[in-house]
Design a protein around this motif. Structure first.
Motif, PDB file in Angstrom:
ATOM      1  N   UNK A   1      -0.768 -21.199   0.270  1.00 14.36           N
ATOM      2  CA  UNK A   1      -1.336 -21.949   1.388  1.00 14.36           C
ATOM      3  C   UNK A   1      -2.760 -21.523   1.696  1.00 14.36           C
ATOM      4  N   UNK A   2      -3.025 -20.227   1.632  1.00 13.71           N
ATOM      5  CA  UNK A   2      -4.387 -19.738   1.853  1.00 13.71           C
ATOM      6  C   UNK A   2      -5.342 -20.277   0.788  1.00 13.71           C
ATOM      7  N   UNK A   3      -4.892 -20.234  -0.462  1.00 17.84           N
ATOM      8  CA  UNK A   3      -5.731 -20.738  -1.550  1.00 17.84           C
ATOM      9  C   UNK A   3      -5.981 -22.236  -1.392  1.00 17.84           C
ATOM     10  N   UNK A   4      -4.930 -22.985  -1.063  1.00 21.74           N
ATOM     11  CA  UNK A   4      -5.088 -24.426  -0.892  1.00 21.74           C
ATOM     12  C   UNK A   4      -6.050 -24.736   0.263  1.00 21.74           C
ATOM     13  N   UNK A   5      -5.928 -23.981   1.332  1.00 22.89           N
ATOM     14  CA  UNK A   5      -6.811 -24.218   2.484  1.00 22.89           C
ATOM     15  C   UNK A   5      -8.274 -23.979   2.103  1.00 22.89           C
ATOM     16  N   UNK A   6      -8.512 -22.977   1.278  1.00 22.44           N
ATOM     17  CA  UNK A   6      -9.892 -22.626   0.928  1.00 22.44           C
ATOM     18  C   UNK A   6     -10.467 -23.526  -0.158  1.00 22.44           C
TER      19      UNK A   6
ATOM     20  N   UNK B   1     -14.892 -23.006 -11.218  1.00 22.82           N
ATOM     21  CA  UNK B   1     -15.325 -21.618 -11.415  1.00 22.82           C
ATOM     22  C   UNK B   1     -15.305 -20.836 -10.112  1.00 22.82           C
ATOM     23  N   UNK B   2     -15.605 -21.492  -9.005  1.00 23.08           N
ATOM     24  CA  UNK B   2     -15.559 -20.806  -7.714  1.00 23.08           C
ATOM     25  C   UNK B   2     -14.127 -20.457  -7.314  1.00 23.08           C
ATOM     26  N   UNK B   3     -13.174 -21.286  -7.714  1.00 20.55           N
ATOM     27  CA  UNK B   3     -11.781 -21.093  -7.293  1.00 20.55           C
ATOM     28  C   UNK B   3     -11.034 -20.097  -8.164  1.00 20.55           C
TER      29      UNK B   3
END
Length: 297
Positions: free
Chosen positions: A229-234, A279-281
């Motif tokens: 969820x944190x990754x998806x939010x970011x 690349x940022x993710x």
């Protein structure tokens, strides 16, 4: 394969994604390579032609060719016969059934919403075309016709070969009502751990787009779900807010996971994620979610 049932339809299933050339044609060499990787993974099965598979863009020849490859992969499989046109979808169901998949996924025709009588007639006719192959209702939040939990029991009783539902899920009250249908309830991969506690049986998993094996390994891990969820939010939510479609988002996840050469290109006229966004993710995904990636096992 042996037809699935409401009791045997379980687990984490991964979708095929369309690797596209610059002219939007399907790169079947890359598709076969992706399919081989998925067939060797730990996922419970494979499916094609959901939203992430860009089913509405396929020609009938492309649909049939992909199905032939999927049926020969040596892994349990389902075929999405979905199409916005009921008539085209019925033809796809008939052809898909000849390959003996475990189930056929169908959507309610999508230009105008159907009333309850029309919905029942649609599924009765689709079931007749599918024969002995069971059906799974694909009913995402953006569908014109929303089939609520109260309708599911009646629909399941009227169409005995309907065995499952692909849905966004809901709260405890939603699950308590939906479970009365006896259908296998499949929810998004990034909610599978928490919704399994409410009664969900599996997922046609967007997390498998990020990491097929990782999605299986962490399917019941609530802490990993929180960090997803944190990754998806970011990194996913900003792309959604920018207007990227679900196929573009799943291809973005596959590019971040880097387990197959899918590419980020979505078929015209849909936008695609950029290499810079991928690349940022990537380092964020590996920092937040090491459990998903083989190099951390």
């Amino acid at each position: 394969m042996r037809p699935l049932t409401a009791d045997s339809l379980r687990g984490v299933w991964a979708t095929l994604l369309l690797p596209l050339n610059a002219d939007d044609s399907i790169d079947f060499g890359r598709l076969e390579s992706q399919l081989a990787t998925l067939a060797g993974s730990q996922v419970d099965g494979l499916y094609a032609h959901g939203t992430a598979g860009e089913f509405q863009t396929l020609t009938e020849d492309e649909f049939d060719r992909i199905n032939s490859l999927l049926a020969g992969a040596g892994k349990p499989f389902q075929i999405g016969a979905s199409h916005p046109s009921a008539q085209v979808q019925l033809s796809r169901v008939e052809r898909a059934a000849t390959l003996a998949p475990g189930a056929i996924q169908a959507v309610v025709p999508d230009w105008l919403p159907l009333n309850e009588r029309e919905l029942l007639e649609f599924f009765r006719r689709v079931a007749g075309a599918a024969g002995d192959v069971p059906l799974v209702l694909y009913n995402p939040p953006h569908a014109k016709t929303q089939v609520g939990p109260r309708q599911l029991a009646g629909l399941a009783a009227a169409v005995p070969t309907l065995i499952g539902l692909k849905t966004a899920g809901g709260d405890k009250a939603w699950f308590d009502e939906a479970l009365q249908s006896g259908l296998a309830l499949f929810v998004p991969g990034h909610f599978l751990a928490s919704m399994s506690l409410l009664g969900a049986h599996g997922s046609y998993s967007n997390v498998a787009a990020l990491s097929p094996d990782g999605a299986v390994r962490t399917a019941d891990d609530l802490d990993v779900e929180r960090r997803i969820g944190e990754f998806f939010e970011a990194h996913v939510a900003p792309l959604q807010k920018a207007g990227l479609s679900n196929p573009a988002l799943d291809k973005f996840l596959a590019a971040v996971g880097d387990w197959a050469d899918v590419g980020t290109r979505a078929r015209w006229p849909m936008q695609s994620a950029t290499p810079e966004q991928v690349e940022a993710a990537r380092p964020v995904a590996r920092r937040l979610l090491p459990e998903l990636f083989r190099d951390s096992w």
